[in-house]
Design an enzyme around this catalytic site. Structure first.
Site, PDB file in Angstrom:
ATOM      1  N   ARG A 114       9.484  92.540  33.276  1.00  0.00           N
ATOM      2  CA  ARG A 114       9.812  93.936  32.988  1.00  0.00           C
ATOM      3  C   ARG A 114       9.566  94.104  31.508  1.00  0.00           C
ATOM      4  NH1 ARG A 114      16.442  94.290  33.034  1.00  0.00           N
ATOM      5  NH2 ARG A 114      16.785  92.439  31.801  1.00  0.00           N
ATOM      6  N   ASN A 152      15.870 101.637  29.523  1.00  0.00           N
ATOM      7  CA  ASN A 152      16.912 100.614  29.521  1.00  0.00           C
ATOM      8  C   ASN A 152      16.774  99.779  28.261  1.00  0.00           C
ATOM      9  OD1 ASN A 152      19.072  99.295  31.170  1.00  0.00           O
ATOM     10  ND2 ASN A 152      17.765  97.510  30.819  1.00  0.00           N
ATOM     11  N   GLU A 153      17.815  99.799  27.443  1.00  0.00           N
ATOM     12  CA  GLU A 153      17.869  98.930  26.257  1.00  0.00           C
ATOM     13  C   GLU A 153      16.550  98.953  25.470  1.00  0.00           C
ATOM     14  OE1 GLU A 153      19.123  95.090  27.743  1.00  0.00           O
ATOM     15  OE2 GLU A 153      21.225  95.694  27.675  1.00  0.00           O
ATOM     16  N   GLU A 309      27.200  98.489  30.541  1.00  0.00           N
ATOM     17  CA  GLU A 309      27.060  97.213  31.241  1.00  0.00           C
ATOM     18  C   GLU A 309      27.946  96.186  30.577  1.00  0.00           C
ATOM     19  OE1 GLU A 309      23.125  95.586  31.325  1.00  0.00           O
ATOM     20  OE2 GLU A 309      22.184  97.509  31.725  1.00  0.00           O
ATOM     21  N   TRP A 317      21.172  84.310  31.675  1.00  0.00           N
ATOM     22  CA  TRP A 317      20.040  84.223  30.744  1.00  0.00           C
ATOM     23  C   TRP A 317      20.369  83.422  29.485  1.00  0.00           C
ATOM     24  CZ3 TRP A 317      22.103  86.774  26.611  1.00  0.00           C
ATOM     25  CH2 TRP A 317      23.031  87.788  26.877  1.00  0.00           C
ATOM     26  N   GLU A 357      17.403  87.530  38.381  1.00  0.00           N
ATOM     27  CA  GLU A 357      18.828  87.659  38.055  1.00  0.00           C
ATOM     28  C   GLU A 357      19.746  87.289  39.218  1.00  0.00           C
ATOM     29  OE1 GLU A 357      18.806  90.576  34.313  1.00  0.00           O
ATOM     30  OE2 GLU A 357      18.739  91.623  36.227  1.00  0.00           O
ATOM     31  N   LYS A 358      19.231  86.439  40.123  1.00  0.00           N
ATOM     32  CA  LYS A 358      20.046  86.114  41.309  1.00  0.00           C
ATOM     33  C   LYS A 358      21.274  85.288  40.963  1.00  0.00           C
ATOM     34  CE  LYS A 358      16.706  82.534  42.585  1.00  0.00           C
ATOM     35  NZ  LYS A 358      15.693  82.976  41.586  1.00  0.00           N
ATOM     36  N   PHE A 359      21.269  84.642  39.793  1.00  0.00           N
ATOM     37  CA  PHE A 359      22.460  83.873  39.406  1.00  0.00           C
ATOM     38  C   PHE A 359      23.376  84.648  38.459  1.00  0.00           C
ATOM     39  CE2 PHE A 359      19.389  80.339  40.363  1.00  0.00           C
ATOM     40  CZ  PHE A 359      19.969  80.031  41.591  1.00  0.00           C
ATOM     41  N   HIS A 360      23.073  85.931  38.274  1.00  0.00           N
ATOM     42  CA  HIS A 360      23.938  86.773  37.437  1.00  0.00           C
ATOM     43  C   HIS A 360      25.126  87.228  38.282  1.00  0.00           C
ATOM     44  CE1 HIS A 360      25.163  89.951  34.686  1.00  0.00           C
ATOM     45  NE2 HIS A 360      24.232  89.557  33.827  1.00  0.00           N
TER      46      HIS A 360
END
Ligand code: GLA
Length: 670
Positions: A114, A152-153, A309, A317, A357-360
Site C-alpha cells: 500500500r 490514511n496517515e 486508531e 509491525w 496484518e493477520k497477526f495484528h
C-alpha cells in the site's frame, strides 16, 4: 480549522476500522450484532477499498457499500467514510507507471503493498479526487455518514518522492518561495562547496550524493514534501465538500510523524484525529502515549479530537510485538480521553485472516467472542457509555512545551555536533519529568501567543527564528518563566547559524550566549552540582558566555569542569532558565522543582505511578485517574465516580491497574 460540528455529539464515540469487504456477506450480520453488544457507535469504512469501489478506471461499484451503510445505519452505527486513496488499485499503476514513487536512492516503489502514489502525479491527483468526489456525491446525504476520513496517515509509508515530476514540482515550489535564483543561493548558502545554481533547471532534489547534501536544501525539501502532501489532502477534501456537508478529517500520527507539520495540517481539517501505537521496546510507553495525546489536543487548539486508531493488544509491525496485559487497553483508552479525546477507535474491528496484518490484534480477535480481548472491548464500550457527559469538556493547562516540526527536521539533518543529542529524546525526557511531577501540559508553537502560560519549556528548539526568539523574549519580559534546554536557537529558518552566535535570539531572555559546544564520547559522563545535589549528565556540555545570567548549577568533571551548567536570568518581570547539558528524567527533577517555584506552580501530590488528568465541562469538572501501579492507589476527592455511579466522599481507592473517573463540582472536588 472550520467550525463544523463535532461528528458525534453527546457521547464518546467508540469503534474502529471496519473492513467487511474481506469477509463473506453473512459475517456482516454477525459483525453488527457484536458491535451492538460492544457498544460500538462509529466505524471507519472504506479506507483501503479503492479496488473494490472502482474495479476499472472510471467504472464504479457502490452496490456493496450501499448495502453496508444501510445495514450499519439500521443498527444505529454511524460511519466515518474513508477515501481509499492510500492504496491505488493495480489498474492505476499499470496505466500510469510514472505515478510510482522513487526514493532517494533511485529505487522505484512498485505495486503490491500500500502507500501513496507520487504526490506530484497529475494522474494520481485526478484519480484520487475523482473517487473522493464520487463517494461524496453518492453518500453526502446518507444518514449513516457523520464524518469523512481522507486517505490514511499522509507521509507513511512514503512521503518523499524523487521522481522526475516531483523534482519539476520542487523547482516550481522553490520559484514561488524565493522568486529568484539569487535569493535561493543566498538562503541555501551555496557559496559553500561551490554549489551555486545559475539556472533553475539545474536545481536538484536532495537525493543520494557523494558526501552530505546541502542541509538548507534538505530542510526546504521537508517543507516541500509536507506542502505537497497537504495539497493532495486539500484536493480530496474540496472534492468532498462540493457534495457533502459532513466534517472532514485525516488521521495524524502526532509525535510519531515525520513528514507532516501538524500545526499546519490541523488548520485544514474540520476535526483533528490521531493514530497512536505503543512502542514495545519502551517500558514506559504509556508516557509516550500521554505525550502524543497532549500534542494532538494542542494541534487541535484544545478542541475535542478523535483517537482514530490504537490497538486492543499487540501490533504486528515491530520486532517483538508485545500483547497488552489485562487492563492495559482500558488504561490506554482512558488516558487518551483524559487528554481530550472524545472518540476511542481501534485498528481494527475484526482481525484479518489474510494479508500483512493477520497477526495484528483487533476488537474481535481470531479467538472470537470468548477471548479476554473481546470481553475487555465490551467492557470498555460500556464504560465509555457511562462517560457520555464528558463529551465537549476541555483540558486546561498552565504550562506549554514548545514543539516545532521544522526544528525536528533541521536537528535531524546530518553532520550535527553530536547525533546522540536528539529532538525526540529531549522532548520525551522533559515531557516525562513534567508527567512524573503531575503537571498537565499543552504543546505550543514557538510563534504562538504564550501569555496564558505560567511556564514555557523548550526541550528541543535548535531551529528558532529571530522572530520566534523575540516572541519568547517578550513572554519572559512580561513575567513568564522560560526553561530552555541545550543546543537551542542555534540556526535560523535556513539552517544558517544565527549572526551573533549560538543562542543569539535568546541572549536577552537567558542572559547568555553559547561560545562552544562540547559533546562527549559514548559512555563519558560528568555531573552538575545544583543546590547541594550532584546530578549525572552525559552526551553534551557547553561553554557558556554569561551576560548577566546567574549560575545555578556548575559542571563537575567532563569537558566543561568547573564552568556554569545551569543558569537563571531575570529579564523584565520574568525569568529565563538554561540547561546546557543532557540530564536524564531523574536528574531534571531538582531543576524543574526550582523552575516551578519561579513560575508559581505547585506540582501535584498524586502518588507515584498514578496519572491524574482533569477535564472541565460547563457544569462540572472531571478527574480521571489511571493507576499504573501494581497496588491500589488512594486519592482524596469528592464527587461521583462515573464508572460505578458511586458517590465519593473524600477517599477514593483506585485498584491496581485500574481507572476511575470522578465528576466533581466546577472548580472544586479535590
Ligand atoms: C496504521 C494504519 C492502519 C494499520 C495500523 C496497524 O496506523 O493506519 O491501517 O496498518 O497502522 O498498526
Amino acid at each position: 480549522m472550520s467550525n463544523h460540528l463535532w461528528p458525534y455529539p453527546g457521547a464518546i464515540a467508540y469503534g474502529g476500522d471496519y473492513n467487511p469487504e474481506q469477509w463473506p456477506r453473512e459475517v456482516w450480520d454477525e459483525d453488527v450484532a457484536l458491535m451492538r453488544e460492544a457498544g460500538v457507535n462509529l466505524v471507519n469504512v472504506g479506507v483501503f477499498s479503492w479496488a473494490m469501489l472502482e474495479p476499472e478506471e472510471g467504472v464504479f461499484d457502490f452496490g456493496w457499500l450501499d448495502e453496508l451503510l444501510d445495514l450499519l445505519h439500521a443498527n444505529g452505527i454511524a460511519v466515518d467514510l474513508g477515501t481509499p486513496t492510500a492504496s491505488p488499485p493495480a489498474w492505476f499503476f499499470a496505466a500510469y507507471p510514472d505515478a510510482r514513487v522513487i526514493d532517494g536512492d533511485g529505487v522505484v516503489m512498485g505495486f503490491g503493498s500500500r502507500g501513496m502514489a507520487s504526490h506530484a502525479s497529475p494522474e494520481y491527483r485526478r484519480a484520487a479526487t475523482r473517487i473522493a468526489g464520487e463517494l461524496a456525491r453518492r453518500y453526502g446525504t446518507h444518514p449513516a455518514v457523520v464524518l469523512w476520513h481522507v486517505h490514511n496517515e499522509y507521509g507513511v509509508p512514503v512521503g518523499e518522492d524523487f521522481s522526475p515530476r516531483a523534482v519539476e514540482a520542487w523547482r516550481g515550489w522553490l520559484q514561488d518561495r524565493y522568486g529568484s535564483l539569487d535569493a535561493l543561493n543566498a538562503a541555501w548558502g551555496t557559496a559553500f562547496w561551490g554549489q551555486r545554481f545559475a539556472r533553475w533547471e539545474h536545481v536538484i532534489a536532495p537525493a543520494r550524493t557523494p558526501s552530505t547534501v546541502n542541509p538548507a536544501m534538505k530542510l526546504d525539501w521537508a517543507r516541500f514534501t509536507d506542502d505537497q502532501l497537504r495539497a493532495c489532502y486539500r484536493a480530496e477534501r474540496d472534492a468532498i465538500r462540493a457534495h457533502a456537508p459532513q466534517p472532514v478529517t485525516t488521521n495524524f500520527m502526532a509525535h510519531q510523524s515525520w513528514n507532516t507539520d501538524l500545526w499546519k495540517w490541523a488548520e485544514e481539517v474540520d476535526v483533528v484525529s490521531d493514530d497512536h501505537y505503543l512502542w514495545s521496546p519502551d517500558p514506559d510507553a504509556h508516557v509516550a502515549l500521554a505525550l502524543s495525546a497532549d500534542l494532538t489536543r494542542s494541534v487541535a487548539r484544545g478542541r475535542p479530537w478523535i483517537l482514530m486508531e490504537h490497538s486492543t493488544s499487540a501490533v504486528n509491525w515491530q520486532g517483538r510485538n508485545i500483547a497488552k496485559r489485562p487492563g492495559e487497553m482500558h488504561r490506554n483508552a482512558l488516558t487518551h480521553v483524559g487528554r481530550g479525546a472524545d472518540a476511542v477507535m481501534f485498528f481494527q474491528w475484526r482481525a484479518s485472516r489474510s494479508g500483512a496484518e493477520k497477526f495484528h490484534s483487533a476488537m474481535l480477535p481470531h479467538a472470537g467472542t470468548t477471548s479476554r480481548v473481546f470481553r475487555e472491548v465490551v467492557a470498555l464500550g460500556s464504560r465509555l457509555g457511562d462517560l457520555a457527559e464528558l463529551q465537549g469538556s476541555r483540558v486546561e493547562t498552565q504550562v506549554a512545551v514548545l514543539y516545532d516540526w521544522e526544528s525536528l527536521w533541521a536537528q535531524d539533518l546530518e553532520w550535527r555536533p553530536s547525533d546522540a543529542l536528539q529532538f525526540r529524546e529531549r522532548m520525551r525526557a522533559y515531557y516525562e519529568r513534567l508527567w512524573r511531577d503531575g503537571v498537565q501540559v499543552d504543546f505550543a508553537h514557538p510563534g504562538d501567543d504564550l501569555s496564558a502560560y505560567r511556564l514555557v519549556v523548550a526541550p528541543a528548539s535548535y531551529l528558532l527564528t529571530a522572530g520566534q526568539g523575540e516572541n519568547l523574549t517578550r513572554y519572559v519580559a512580561a513575567g513568564g518563566t522560560l526553561l530552555v534546554s541545550c543546543f537551542a536557537a542555534v540556526v535560523d529558518e535556513h539552517d544558517a547559524v544565527h549572526a551573533g552566535g549560538f543562542g543569539a535570539p535568546l541572549r536577552e531572555s537567558l542572559g547568555l550566549t553559547v561560545e562552544e559546544f562540547l559533546p562527549m564520547r559514548e559512555g563519558e559522563t560528568c555531573a552538575v552540582e545544583l543546590d547541594g545535589e550532584t546530578l549525572p549528565a552525559d552526551v553534551w556540555a557547553e561553554h557558556l558566555a554569561l551576560e548577566g545570567a546567574q549560575v545555578r548549577g556548575t559542571y563537575r568533571g567532563g569537558p566543561a569542569d568547573g564552568a556554569p551548567a545551569v543558569t537563571r536570568h531575570q529579564h523584565g518581570e520574568g525569568t529565563g532558565w538554561y540547561v546546557s547539558t543532557r540530564l536524564d528524567v531523574a536528574a531534571l527533577a531538582p531543576v524543574l522543582a526550582a523552575v516551578y517555584d519561579d513560575a508559581g506552580l505547585a506540582p501535584s501530590s498524586s502518588p507515584e505511578g498514578v496519572e491524574l488528568m482533569a477535564r472541565h465541562g460547563r457544569d462540572a469538572d472531571y478527574l480521571l485517574a489511571v493507576n499504573h501501579r501494581e497496588d491500589p492507589a488512594h486519592l482524596t476527592v469528592h464527587g461521583t465516580e462515573l464508572l460505578t455511579g458511586e458517590p465519593v466522599a473524600g477517599d477514593l481507592t483506585v485498584p491496581a491497574g485500574e481507572v476511575a473517573v470522578v465528576r466533581t463540582e466546577r472548580g472544586g472536588g479535590r
